[in-house]
Each structure stands twice: as structure tokens, then as C-alpha cells.
Scaffold this motif. Structure first.
Motif, mmCIF file in Angstrom:
data_model
loop_
_atom_site.group_PDB
_atom_site.id
_atom_site.type_symbol
_atom_site.label_atom_id
_atom_site.label_comp_id
_atom_site.label_asym_id
_atom_site.label_seq_id
_atom_site.Cartn_x
_atom_site.Cartn_y
_atom_site.Cartn_z
ATOM 1 N N GLU A 310 27.235 60.888 -8.302
ATOM 2 C CA GLU A 310 27.590 61.246 -7.005
ATOM 3 C C GLU A 310 27.947 59.595 -6.344
ATOM 4 N N TYR A 311 27.594 58.612 -6.973
ATOM 5 C CA TYR A 311 27.900 57.437 -6.516
ATOM 6 C C TYR A 311 28.124 56.219 -7.589
ATOM 7 N N PRO A 312 29.314 56.565 -8.205
ATOM 8 C CA PRO A 312 29.617 55.646 -9.353
ATOM 9 C C PRO A 312 29.989 54.525 -9.149
ATOM 10 N N LYS A 313 30.698 54.108 -8.425
ATOM 11 C CA LYS A 313 30.685 52.604 -8.036
ATOM 12 C C LYS A 313 29.885 51.864 -7.310
ATOM 13 N N GLN A 314 28.993 52.289 -6.431
ATOM 14 C CA GLN A 314 27.634 51.815 -5.843
ATOM 15 C C GLN A 314 26.835 51.361 -7.045
ATOM 16 N N TYR A 315 26.467 52.422 -8.029
ATOM 17 C CA TYR A 315 25.632 52.657 -8.894
ATOM 18 C C TYR A 315 25.942 51.347 -10.100
ATOM 19 N N LEU A 316 27.440 51.213 -10.347
ATOM 20 C CA LEU A 316 27.591 50.390 -11.492
ATOM 21 C C LEU A 316 27.447 49.061 -10.799
ATOM 22 N N ARG A 317 27.600 48.783 -9.730
ATOM 23 C CA ARG A 317 27.738 47.640 -8.912
ATOM 24 C C ARG A 317 26.237 47.005 -8.785
ATOM 25 N N LEU A 318 25.481 47.774 -8.242
ATOM 26 C CA LEU A 318 23.921 47.579 -8.319
ATOM 27 C C LEU A 318 23.292 47.197 -9.757
ATOM 28 N N VAL A 319 23.833 47.726 -10.808
ATOM 29 C CA VAL A 319 23.215 47.566 -12.234
ATOM 30 C C VAL A 319 23.719 46.416 -12.594
ATOM 31 N N SER A 320 25.104 46.101 -12.240
ATOM 32 C CA SER A 320 25.833 44.724 -12.652
ATOM 33 C C SER A 320 25.173 43.572 -12.073
ATOM 34 N N THR A 321 24.945 43.688 -10.838
ATOM 35 C CA THR A 321 24.196 42.653 -10.177
ATOM 36 C C THR A 321 22.767 42.397 -10.752
ATOM 37 N N PHE A 322 22.240 43.441 -11.123
ATOM 38 C CA PHE A 322 20.621 43.386 -11.304
ATOM 39 C C PHE A 322 20.778 42.537 -13.026
ATOM 40 N N LEU A 323 21.721 43.010 -13.613
ATOM 41 C CA LEU A 323 21.804 42.270 -15.145
ATOM 42 C C LEU A 323 22.052 41.095 -14.918
ATOM 43 N N SER A 324 22.949 40.461 -14.077
ATOM 44 C CA SER A 324 23.507 39.135 -13.934
ATOM 45 C C SER A 324 22.108 38.486 -13.210
ATOM 46 N N LYS A 325 21.156 38.978 -12.880
ATOM 47 C CA LYS A 325 20.079 38.005 -12.259
ATOM 48 C C LYS A 325 19.095 38.062 -13.468
ATOM 49 N N ILE A 326 19.193 38.976 -14.199
ATOM 50 C CA ILE A 326 18.332 38.993 -15.413
ATOM 51 C C ILE A 326 18.802 37.791 -16.534
ATOM 52 N N GLY A 327 20.292 37.982 -16.594
ATOM 53 C CA GLY A 327 20.849 36.649 -17.477
ATOM 54 C C GLY A 327 20.512 35.418 -16.773
ATOM 55 N N GLN A 328 20.749 35.174 -15.645
ATOM 56 C CA GLN A 328 20.281 33.859 -14.966
ATOM 57 C C GLN A 328 19.172 33.414 -15.189
ATOM 58 N N SER A 329 18.005 34.066 -15.040
ATOM 59 C CA SER A 329 16.501 33.940 -15.262
ATOM 60 C C SER A 329 16.132 33.565 -16.882
#
Length: 335
Positions: A310-329
Motif C-alpha cells: 500500500e505504501y512502498p516508498k514510505q515503507y522502504l524509506r523508513l526501513v532504509s533510515t532505520f538500517l542506517s541508524k543500526i549501521g552507525q551505532s
């Protein structure tokens, strides 16, 4: 001729027979028949009631799962390996795919839902695997025992499945994974939370439409199909489940999951119109988390496991941001 003696007539047998006993009253006979029929009806209805619950417990333990219809190469032109690895407790061998990313020590392990296999077409899982690979993640996709292409076994709501997911995590570590993310869906998300109680090798989780098998959610789902009373239905099914799949609801640590503050970040994703796992579950689980990167996205009007569609762009943007935070930590912790 001899003398004539008077002939004494003997009484007829009819006149000497004892008086026949009166037949039992018809009212007494009808009463006995009515009671017998009533008891038989009660026994029959009780049997049907228990048999219905037995059928429900059997269906819950034996979901219908479609066979695999594709693979990462055919679906997304992704190079992959067929893999075989043991569950953490050694109870069975697990089948799956490993999609390597060049020179990457980051791995996403997908944890599919109930009634699905590693493809989980309605999400669709291949799209998310391709997305993860483009972010330079290795990808593990595997089938839980209840979805196995051979040596299929019953579903246990996370008891056995948690050990199978831990086996997939161990496989990812053996293949060089230093940053392990579990991406779970529905019961696969609930299983991930159970598995995380037993390991410190998970660096983050993305949990979509989290379903946690507990009495409330089980009854909620049963009510979608048949209007059984909560009691004694839950007690009967709870009694039958250990017979049919070897697992009691008491063996699923849902109370511990619902009160645990996990030491890694979790991104919860849930829809308000989820009829299988009501969204307050995700809200409650998210409220327990204190990790600064943990978050929850409650999507108004979305259904179970259909938020990406239903919301592919918002979904992937959210996941990408979340994964980048994990990578930084993770990078900060390594310094």
C-alpha cells in the motif's frame, strides 16, 4: 356294565392360571425413552463440540502452505545458493537460500509468517530481498518446519520455530555476518521476539504486523470464522494443542515478550485494520523499548502484512533510515 360314577369336570387352565400382571404404564416407558434420548443428544452434542475444537486445533497446527514457485534468480536476477543448516537445538535441518552481497559483513535474515513459505508472495518477499541486497546486505531466506518442502512438521506458534530462526542466525554468523538484522512478518515477527530472548547475536529487528500467539490473539482469530464462546473454547483448545502439536500455550513466552525491553533497536510496522493481530499489540511492545533507535509506525487503514504493497516508498524509506541508524551505532561500538 359297571356302576356309573359321576364324572368330576376339572377346571379349565384358563380359570386356574394366575392373573396376568398388568403391563408397565405407558407413561413410565415414555419417560425412560425421553430421558435416554435426551442423554444421547447431550452426549452427541458434547462430542461434536469437542470435535469442532479438535478440528480447529488441528488446522492451527497444520497450516496449508503453497509450494515454492520461483527463486531469487528467476524473480529478481539475484545470484543465490541453496543452503541447508541445522536448527539451533539440532531438531531438524532447515532449507533456504543465501543471497551474498560482495564483501559485506551485514546480513538480513527474513522470518516469514504462518501459512507462508520463504517467498511470502503477498508481501512480496522477493522485492524486499532485492531491496536489502541493494543496500549491501547478505540475505538469508528459509522455510520454517511447517512450510518445509519435505519433512514437513506442525506449527508450534514459536516454540520450535524460535530454535529454527536461531539456526538461521548462526548460519549467517558462520558466513561472516557481523551485523545481523531479523526482518519478521506476522508470526515470524512474534517468533523473532521469542528467539531474541535466547541470543545476543541480533543487532536489530524490523517487525511487520507482529503476531504473538497468546490466548487473546488466538481467540480473536477464531472469532473471525466461527462464533464460539471464549470459555470453555480456549480451555478445550489449550488442552488439545499439546496432543496435536506437542506445544502448550504455557510453553510460549508471550508474557515475557510483552514485558521485555530488548537491548537492540526494533522498528515496528503495523496497520490499524489488521484483523489478525490487533495493532495495540505493536503499540504495547514498542512502548516497552528504550533503545533510542527503536520506533513504531502505525499505518491508518492498513491491513495485515499489506503495508508495503500500500505504501512502498514510505515503507522502504523508513526501513532504509532505520538500517542506517543500526549501521552507525554498530560502527561506533566497534571503535
Amino acid at each position: 356294565m359297571g356302576p356309573n360314577y359321576p364324572v368330576e369336570l376339572l377346571p379349565s387352565s384358563a380359570s386356574t392360571a394366575p392373573e396376568a400382571s398388568a403391563p408397565p404404564s405407558s407413561r413410565f416407558s415414555f419417560k425412560n425413552i425421553f430421558i435416554a434420548l435426551l442423554l444421547s443428544l447431550v452426549c452427541f452434542l458434547s462430542f461434536c463440540f469437542i470435535a469442532l475444537h479438535g478440528f480447529i486445533a488441528w488446522v492451527l497446527s497444520n497450516p496449508t502452505v503453497a509450494p515454492l514457485y520461483s527463486n531469487p534468480k528467476l524473480a529478481k536476477n539475484l545470484e543465490y545458493e541453496d543452503i541447508l543448516f541445522p536448527a539451533a537445538d539440532g531438531s531438524r535441518m532447515m532449507q533456504g537460500w543465501y543471497i551474498p552481497a560482495e564483501d559485506s559483513d551485514k546480513t538480513i535474515v527474513f522470518s516469514h509468517g504462518y501459512g507462508a513459505n520463504r517467498e511470502e508472495t503477498w508481501i512480496p518477499m522477493y522485492d524486499l530481498a532485492h531491496f536489502a541486497h541493494n543496500l549491501d546486505f547478505n540475505v538469508v531466506m528459509f522455510d520454517y518446519g511447517f512450510a518445509a518442502q519435505n519433512s514437513k512438521e506442525v506449527a508450534t506458534g514459536g516454540k520450535k520455530e524460535a530454535q529454527q530462526l536461531l539456526g538461521a542466525i548462526q548460519f549467517a554468523k558462520q558466513r561472516g555476518g557481523q551485523e545481523i538484522i531479523v526482518w519478521g512478518f506476522s508470526m515470524g515477527a512474534g517468533t523473532a521476539l521469542q528467539a531474541a530472548l535466547k541470543t545476543d547475536e541480533i543487532d536489530g529487528m524490523i517487525l511487520d504486523s507482529t503476531f504473538l500467539l497468546e490466548p487473546d490473539t488466538m481467540y480473536h482469530n477464531i472469532r473471525q470464522y466461527i462464533g464460539l464462546p471464549r470459555h470453555p473454547s480456549l480451555e478445550i483448545i489449550g488442552m488439545l494443542l499439546p496432543i496435536l502439536n506437542g506445544t502448550s500455550l504455557r510453553q510460549i513466552p508471550y508474557q515475557e515478550v510483552k514485558t521485555t525491553d530488548y537491548p537492540f533497536p526494533i522498528q515496528f510496522i503495523h496497520g490499524t485494520r489488521d484483523e489478525k493481530a490487533p495493532y495495540p499489540i505493536a503499540e504495547k511492545l514498542a512502548a516497552n523499548q528504550t533503545h533510542p533507535a527503536s520506533d513504531v509506525w502505525i499505518v491508518e487503514g492498513s491491513y495485515h502484512e499489506l503495508i508495503y504493497r500500500e505504501y512502498p516508498k514510505q515503507y522502504l524509506r523508513l526501513v532504509s533510515t532505520f538500517l542506517s541508524k543500526i549501521g552507525q551505532s554498530t560502527a561506533s561500538a566497534a571503535k
